[in-house]
Design a protein around this motif. Structure first.
Motif, PDB file in Angstrom:
ATOM      1  N   ASP A 231      56.293  64.099   9.104  1.00  0.00           N
ATOM      2  CA  ASP A 231      55.691  62.777   9.046  1.00  0.00           C
ATOM      3  C   ASP A 231      55.449  62.277  10.472  1.00  0.00           C
ATOM      4  O   ASP A 231      56.383  62.138  11.257  1.00  0.00           O
ATOM      5  CB  ASP A 231      56.627  61.829   8.298  1.00  0.00           C
ATOM      6  N   PRO A 232      54.190  62.007  10.820  1.00  0.00           N
ATOM      7  CA  PRO A 232      53.887  61.595  12.207  1.00  0.00           C
ATOM      8  C   PRO A 232      54.559  60.270  12.601  1.00  0.00           C
ATOM      9  O   PRO A 232      54.956  60.090  13.749  1.00  0.00           O
ATOM     10  CB  PRO A 232      52.373  61.457  12.248  1.00  0.00           C
ATOM     11  N   ASP A 233      54.674  59.340  11.664  1.00  0.00           N
ATOM     12  CA  ASP A 233      55.314  58.063  11.991  1.00  0.00           C
ATOM     13  C   ASP A 233      56.793  58.254  12.343  1.00  0.00           C
ATOM     14  O   ASP A 233      57.294  57.658  13.295  1.00  0.00           O
ATOM     15  CB  ASP A 233      55.199  57.090  10.815  1.00  0.00           C
ATOM     16  N   LEU A 234      57.478  59.093  11.591  1.00  0.00           N
ATOM     17  CA  LEU A 234      58.890  59.341  11.859  1.00  0.00           C
ATOM     18  C   LEU A 234      59.074  60.085  13.178  1.00  0.00           C
ATOM     19  O   LEU A 234      59.979  59.780  13.948  1.00  0.00           O
ATOM     20  CB  LEU A 234      59.527  60.139  10.712  1.00  0.00           C
ATOM     21  N   ILE A 235      58.199  61.025  13.453  1.00  0.00           N
ATOM     22  CA  ILE A 235      58.278  61.753  14.723  1.00  0.00           C
ATOM     23  C   ILE A 235      58.068  60.801  15.900  1.00  0.00           C
ATOM     24  O   ILE A 235      58.792  60.845  16.892  1.00  0.00           O
ATOM     25  CB  ILE A 235      57.257  62.903  14.756  1.00  0.00           C
ATOM     26  N   GLY A 236      57.092  59.910  15.767  1.00  0.00           N
ATOM     27  CA  GLY A 236      56.854  58.927  16.824  1.00  0.00           C
ATOM     28  C   GLY A 236      58.044  58.000  17.018  1.00  0.00           C
ATOM     29  O   GLY A 236      58.439  57.681  18.141  1.00  0.00           O
ATOM     30  N   GLU A 237      58.631  57.576  15.915  1.00  0.00           N
ATOM     31  CA  GLU A 237      59.813  56.707  15.998  1.00  0.00           C
ATOM     32  C   GLU A 237      60.970  57.417  16.691  1.00  0.00           C
ATOM     33  O   GLU A 237      61.637  56.844  17.560  1.00  0.00           O
ATOM     34  CB  GLU A 237      60.229  56.289  14.589  1.00  0.00           C
ATOM     35  N   LEU A 238      61.202  58.670  16.329  1.00  0.00           N
ATOM     36  CA  LEU A 238      62.297  59.421  16.944  1.00  0.00           C
ATOM     37  C   LEU A 238      62.046  59.664  18.425  1.00  0.00           C
ATOM     38  O   LEU A 238      62.971  59.602  19.238  1.00  0.00           O
ATOM     39  CB  LEU A 238      62.505  60.746  16.218  1.00  0.00           C
ATOM     40  N   LEU A 239      60.810  59.956  18.794  1.00  0.00           N
ATOM     41  CA  LEU A 239      60.493  60.160  20.208  1.00  0.00           C
ATOM     42  C   LEU A 239      60.733  58.886  21.013  1.00  0.00           C
ATOM     43  O   LEU A 239      61.289  58.938  22.111  1.00  0.00           O
ATOM     44  CB  LEU A 239      59.054  60.615  20.379  1.00  0.00           C
ATOM     45  N   ARG A 240      60.328  57.760  20.475  1.00  0.00           N
ATOM     46  CA  ARG A 240      60.535  56.507  21.194  1.00  0.00           C
ATOM     47  C   ARG A 240      62.018  56.174  21.318  1.00  0.00           C
ATOM     48  O   ARG A 240      62.479  55.688  22.349  1.00  0.00           O
ATOM     49  CB  ARG A 240      59.800  55.381  20.480  1.00  0.00           C
ATOM     50  N   LYS A 241      62.771  56.425  20.259  1.00  0.00           N
ATOM     51  CA  LYS A 241      64.177  56.053  20.238  1.00  0.00           C
ATOM     52  C   LYS A 241      65.041  56.996  21.073  1.00  0.00           C
ATOM     53  O   LYS A 241      65.873  56.560  21.861  1.00  0.00           O
ATOM     54  CB  LYS A 241      64.680  56.043  18.794  1.00  0.00           C
ATOM     55  N   LYS A 242      64.847  58.292  20.935  1.00  0.00           N
ATOM     56  CA  LYS A 242      65.752  59.261  21.546  1.00  0.00           C
ATOM     57  C   LYS A 242      65.340  59.666  22.966  1.00  0.00           C
ATOM     58  O   LYS A 242      66.176  59.856  23.825  1.00  0.00           O
ATOM     59  CB  LYS A 242      65.843  60.533  20.686  1.00  0.00           C
TER      60      LYS A 242
ATOM     61  N   ASN B  84      62.762  58.097  24.810  1.00  0.00           N
ATOM     62  CA  ASN B  84      62.105  57.008  25.528  1.00  0.00           C
ATOM     63  C   ASN B  84      60.689  57.385  25.961  1.00  0.00           C
ATOM     64  O   ASN B  84      60.269  57.111  27.073  1.00  0.00           O
ATOM     65  CB  ASN B  84      62.934  56.575  26.747  1.00  0.00           C
ATOM     66  N   VAL B  85      59.958  58.026  25.074  1.00  0.00           N
ATOM     67  CA  VAL B  85      58.570  58.400  25.330  1.00  0.00           C
ATOM     68  C   VAL B  85      57.674  57.323  24.721  1.00  0.00           C
ATOM     69  O   VAL B  85      57.776  57.012  23.545  1.00  0.00           O
ATOM     70  CB  VAL B  85      58.245  59.775  24.701  1.00  0.00           C
ATOM     71  N   ILE B  86      56.809  56.737  25.554  1.00  0.00           N
ATOM     72  CA  ILE B  86      55.891  55.726  25.044  1.00  0.00           C
ATOM     73  C   ILE B  86      54.497  56.023  25.586  1.00  0.00           C
ATOM     74  O   ILE B  86      54.323  56.720  26.577  1.00  0.00           O
ATOM     75  CB  ILE B  86      56.315  54.300  25.460  1.00  0.00           C
ATOM     76  N   HIS B  87      53.513  55.487  24.905  1.00  0.00           N
ATOM     77  CA  HIS B  87      52.131  55.594  25.380  1.00  0.00           C
ATOM     78  C   HIS B  87      51.898  54.536  26.456  1.00  0.00           C
ATOM     79  O   HIS B  87      52.551  53.493  26.471  1.00  0.00           O
ATOM     80  CB  HIS B  87      51.153  55.365  24.227  1.00  0.00           C
ATOM     81  N   PRO B  88      50.964  54.784  27.353  1.00  0.00           N
ATOM     82  CA  PRO B  88      50.716  53.810  28.427  1.00  0.00           C
ATOM     83  C   PRO B  88      50.225  52.458  27.918  1.00  0.00           C
ATOM     84  O   PRO B  88      50.447  51.433  28.549  1.00  0.00           O
ATOM     85  CB  PRO B  88      49.635  54.474  29.281  1.00  0.00           C
ATOM     86  N   ASP B  89      49.575  52.430  26.749  1.00  0.00           N
ATOM     87  CA  ASP B  89      49.041  51.165  26.255  1.00  0.00           C
ATOM     88  C   ASP B  89      50.008  50.419  25.325  1.00  0.00           C
ATOM     89  O   ASP B  89      49.653  49.386  24.778  1.00  0.00           O
ATOM     90  CB  ASP B  89      47.711  51.406  25.540  1.00  0.00           C
ATOM     91  N   GLU B  90      51.235  50.897  25.187  1.00  0.00           N
ATOM     92  CA  GLU B  90      52.194  50.236  24.311  1.00  0.00           C
ATOM     93  C   GLU B  90      53.002  49.193  25.085  1.00  0.00           C
ATOM     94  O   GLU B  90      53.274  49.341  26.277  1.00  0.00           O
ATOM     95  CB  GLU B  90      53.169  51.252  23.697  1.00  0.00           C
ATOM     96  N   ILE B  91      53.369  48.143  24.390  1.00  0.00           N
ATOM     97  CA  ILE B  91      54.213  47.095  24.961  1.00  0.00           C
ATOM     98  C   ILE B  91      55.541  47.106  24.205  1.00  0.00           C
ATOM     99  O   ILE B  91      55.572  47.069  22.987  1.00  0.00           O
ATOM    100  CB  ILE B  91      53.559  45.713  24.827  1.00  0.00           C
ATOM    101  N   ILE B  92      56.649  47.129  24.940  1.00  0.00           N
ATOM    102  CA  ILE B  92      57.963  47.148  24.334  1.00  0.00           C
ATOM    103  C   ILE B  92      58.509  45.748  24.308  1.00  0.00           C
ATOM    104  O   ILE B  92      58.592  45.063  25.336  1.00  0.00           O
ATOM    105  CB  ILE B  92      58.923  48.083  25.111  1.00  0.00           C
ATOM    106  N   VAL B  93      58.888  45.312  23.122  1.00  0.00           N
ATOM    107  CA  VAL B  93      59.459  43.983  22.930  1.00  0.00           C
ATOM    108  C   VAL B  93      60.928  44.153  22.581  1.00  0.00           C
ATOM    109  O   VAL B  93      61.252  44.646  21.499  1.00  0.00           O
ATOM    110  CB  VAL B  93      58.722  43.215  21.813  1.00  0.00           C
ATOM    111  N   PRO B  94      61.857  43.758  23.463  1.00  0.00           N
ATOM    112  CA  PRO B  94      63.278  43.884  23.140  1.00  0.00           C
ATOM    113  C   PRO B  94      63.657  42.877  22.045  1.00  0.00           C
ATOM    114  O   PRO B  94      63.231  41.741  22.049  1.00  0.00           O
ATOM    115  CB  PRO B  94      63.998  43.567  24.440  1.00  0.00           C
ATOM    116  N   LEU B  95      64.462  43.346  21.090  1.00  0.00           N
ATOM    117  CA  LEU B  95      64.840  42.505  19.972  1.00  0.00           C
ATOM    118  C   LEU B  95      66.175  41.791  20.196  1.00  0.00           C
ATOM    119  O   LEU B  95      66.560  40.962  19.404  1.00  0.00           O
ATOM    120  CB  LEU B  95      64.927  43.360  18.691  1.00  0.00           C
ATOM    121  N   LYS B  96      66.861  42.098  21.267  1.00  0.00           N
ATOM    122  CA  LYS B  96      68.156  41.462  21.527  1.00  0.00           C
ATOM    123  C   LYS B  96      68.028  40.226  22.356  1.00  0.00           C
ATOM    124  O   LYS B  96      67.225  40.021  23.143  1.00  0.00           O
ATOM    125  CB  LYS B  96      69.100  42.462  22.213  1.00  0.00           C
TER     126      LYS B  96
END
Length: 103
Positions: free
Chosen positions: A78-89, A91-103
């Motif tokens: 599943d591409p969505d799950l793979i993307g989620e795992l890459l971001r979480k584990k 810390n791979v992000i695309h250059p056009d993404e914005i990270i919003v901290p939830l804490k």
């Protein structure tokens, strides 16, 4: 003297049935008060209900993990799950993404 022999004969005659009666009372007491006796059934029922709830939680967790494993199957991940795992584990992000901290 004859009286004393009569009493000792009665005592000897009563030893066998007395021992048998004491043994039966001990077995009956163990059947009622022992760790697997009648009085322990209530505790076993409570443990059974508690373990049933725990089993339901573990089965739900197992089903969730099984679904995640199926989503990560190498033949069709599943591409969505793979993307989620890459971001979480990793810390791979695309250059056009914005990270919003939830804490």
């Amino acid at each position: 003297m004859a009286q004393q022999e009569k009493i000792s004969g009665l005592i000897r005659a009563a030893l066998g049935p007395g021992f048998a009666l004491m043994t039966l009372l001990a077995i009956a007491g163990y059947a009622v008060l022992g760790p697997t006796g009648v009085l322990a059934w209530g505790e076993y029922q409570t443990k059974l209900e508690t373990r049933g709830i725990e089993l339901a939680k573990l089965e739900a967790e197992r089903d969730a993990l099984k679904n995640r494993v199926e989503l990560l199957d190498p033949r069709g991940a599943d591409p969505d799950l793979i993307g989620e795992l890459l971001r979480k584990k990793v810390n791979v992000i695309h250059p056009d993404e914005i990270i919003v901290p939830l804490k």
